[in-house]
Design a protein around this motif. Structure first.
Motif, PDB file in Angstrom:
ATOM      1  N   GLY A   1     109.763 -24.931  39.413  1.00  0.00           N
ATOM      2  CA  GLY A   1     111.164 -25.058  39.781  1.00  0.00           C
ATOM      3  C   GLY A   1     111.577 -26.505  40.024  1.00  0.00           C
ATOM      4  O   GLY A   1     110.806 -27.314  40.525  1.00  0.00           O
TER       5      GLY A   1
ATOM      6  N   ILE B   1     111.611 -20.046  43.664  1.00  0.00           N
ATOM      7  CA  ILE B   1     112.769 -20.894  43.359  1.00  0.00           C
ATOM      8  C   ILE B   1     113.969 -20.425  44.167  1.00  0.00           C
ATOM      9  O   ILE B   1     114.673 -21.229  44.790  1.00  0.00           O
ATOM     10  N   LYS B   2     114.191 -19.115  44.190  1.00  0.00           N
ATOM     11  CA  LYS B   2     115.314 -18.573  44.964  1.00  0.00           C
ATOM     12  C   LYS B   2     115.145 -18.886  46.444  1.00  0.00           C
ATOM     13  O   LYS B   2     116.110 -19.239  47.135  1.00  0.00           O
TER      14      LYS B   2
ATOM     15  N   ILE C   1     123.641 -26.718  45.635  1.00  0.00           N
ATOM     16  CA  ILE C   1     122.287 -26.892  45.104  1.00  0.00           C
ATOM     17  C   ILE C   1     122.189 -26.241  43.722  1.00  0.00           C
ATOM     18  O   ILE C   1     122.611 -25.111  43.526  1.00  0.00           O
ATOM     19  N   SER C   2     121.651 -26.990  42.774  1.00  0.00           N
ATOM     20  CA  SER C   2     121.366 -26.450  41.445  1.00  0.00           C
ATOM     21  C   SER C   2     119.867 -26.383  41.242  1.00  0.00           C
ATOM     22  O   SER C   2     119.116 -27.214  41.769  1.00  0.00           O
ATOM     23  N   THR C   3     119.423 -25.400  40.473  1.00  0.00           N
ATOM     24  CA  THR C   3     117.998 -25.248  40.193  1.00  0.00           C
ATOM     25  C   THR C   3     117.768 -25.114  38.691  1.00  0.00           C
ATOM     26  O   THR C   3     118.679 -24.808  37.918  1.00  0.00           O
TER      27      THR C   3
ATOM     28  N   PHE D   1     115.001 -28.796  41.617  1.00  0.00           N
ATOM     29  CA  PHE D   1     116.117 -28.637  42.535  1.00  0.00           C
ATOM     30  C   PHE D   1     116.886 -29.952  42.640  1.00  0.00           C
ATOM     31  O   PHE D   1     116.274 -31.026  42.745  1.00  0.00           O
TER      32      PHE D   1
ATOM     33  N   GLU E   1     120.116 -24.669  50.887  1.00  0.00           N
ATOM     34  CA  GLU E   1     121.528 -24.313  51.063  1.00  0.00           C
ATOM     35  C   GLU E   1     121.889 -24.084  52.527  1.00  0.00           C
ATOM     36  O   GLU E   1     122.985 -24.462  52.961  1.00  0.00           O
TER      37      GLU E   1
ATOM     38  N   ARG F   1     115.660 -22.653  47.219  1.00  0.00           N
ATOM     39  CA  ARG F   1     117.080 -22.964  47.058  1.00  0.00           C
ATOM     40  C   ARG F   1     117.854 -22.535  48.307  1.00  0.00           C
ATOM     41  O   ARG F   1     118.716 -23.270  48.807  1.00  0.00           O
ATOM     42  N   GLN F   2     117.524 -21.368  48.827  1.00  0.00           N
ATOM     43  CA  GLN F   2     118.187 -20.895  50.040  1.00  0.00           C
ATOM     44  C   GLN F   2     117.862 -21.800  51.220  1.00  0.00           C
ATOM     45  O   GLN F   2     118.727 -22.094  52.047  1.00  0.00           O
TER      46      GLN F   2
ATOM     47  N   ASN G   1     122.669 -30.009  54.785  1.00  0.00           N
ATOM     48  CA  ASN G   1     123.164 -29.888  53.413  1.00  0.00           C
ATOM     49  C   ASN G   1     124.657 -30.215  53.340  1.00  0.00           C
ATOM     50  O   ASN G   1     125.449 -29.738  54.151  1.00  0.00           O
TER      51      ASN G   1
END
Length: 309
Positions: A303, A226-227, A243-245, A305, A234, A230-231, A239
């Motif tokens: 996850g 998930i991390k 970003i929310s997860t 996103f 981002e 997300r990166q 972008n």
């Protein structure tokens, strides 16, 4: 090591275990993913057991005793609300990346009035999705590689992708393509199977064995965390927001056992396809049990996103 003990504890016969040991769908290229989904679609077993939605279900928080197929429909509506797609006007253009046989795309078109394009690497999935979709519905399907979308920049009001990421060898390119085709201020809704991030603990010996099976059995080159994904979103040059997860592991966890139990609830769905389908079902059961174990123990996470508008 989690070997025969784990699988046989899940109720598998020795015959099923031997079938599992002989099977392998190791990822080699996008063609190997297409071939796997072509086969799953053409043999109709997955559709008979999972219905039109080739993804997990959402059982609520805490999980409730919800029908497997209704949970799959509920998943679509939960992700629509969580990602903000429900705030888009009717007629908004939505891209469904990794559309399967079109279950989610049809809900997006019918219940929310969106103009949906679903894409899949599998020509069999696109053919079946088209067969299942009423002509009056604003929903169409094309064969396309998610890492090389043959679509113009900023073409869609929303981009939707459910459980497609594990098949992508280049997670950054996947994130870039999703965001490239989305207009500024649009909505992003991604849901995926994710591995535990390395920063949260290295895999032990048993976990490494299970991870190897989860990758090689269903044509996955690698899982993002998930991390990590997300990166990827981002840092993408496309972008334009925060970003929310979220972690939906618990509300989706019952899906794994339910997907096996469906064969008991609907025996005719399998038996009607003949002996080959029964054997195929036995071949898939060990991986489903390993998936359930991985998500229940934290090796894997579900996850979600979104892009904050």
């Amino acid at each position: 090591m989690l070997t025969e003990a784990l699988l046989l504890t899940g109720g598998l016969s020795a015959t099923a275990f031997l079938l599992w040991k002989r099977r392998n769908r190791r990822y080699t290229s996008s063609e190997s993913v297409a071939a796997a989904y072509d086969a799953w679609t053409d043999d109709r077993l997955l559709e008979r057991l999972w219905g039109e939605h080739v993804h997990l279900g959402h059982y609520g928080t805490p999980p409730s005793d919800r029908d497997f197929r209704k949970a799959k429909e509920a998943f679509v509506h939960e992700l629509v609300r969580w990602s903000g797609l429900d705030q888009l006007p009717r007629g908004s253009k939505v891209l469904d990346v990794g559309c399967g046989i079109g279950g989610s795309a049809r809900i997006l078109a019918q219940d929310y009035g969106f103009d949906v394009l679903g894409i899949s690497i599998s020509s069999a999935q696109v053919r079946r999705a088209t067969e299942l979709t009423p002509e009056a519905l604003s929903c169409r399907f094309e064969v396309m590689d998610a890492l090389d979308l043959q679509l113009a920049d900023q073409q869609f009001d929303a981009v939707w992708s459910v459980e497609a990421g594990p098949h992508m060898p280049d997670k950054q390119r996947f994130a870039d393509e999703l965001l490239r085709v989305m207009r500024p201020g649009g909505c992003l809704a991604v849901a995926d199977w994710n591995r535990r991030d390395p920063s949260d603990g290295a895999l032990n010996r048993n976990e490494r064995w299970v991870m190897h099976q989860l990758l090689t059995q269903w044509a996955h080159p690698e899982f993002a965390s998930i991390k990590g994904f997300r990166q990827n979103l981002e840092v993408s040059q496309h972008n334009r927001g925060a970003i929310s997860t979220g972690d939906w592991t618990q509300p989706t966890l019952p899906s794994w056992i339910d997907s096996i139990v469906e064969g008991i609830r609907r025996p005719g769905a399998v038996l009607g396809l003949g002996p080959k389908a029964v054997i195929q079902g036995l071949r898939e059961t060990p991986t489903l049990l390993l998936m359930r174990w991985a998500f229940a123990t934290g090796l894997m996470q579900f996850g979600v996103f979104r892009l904050n508008r």
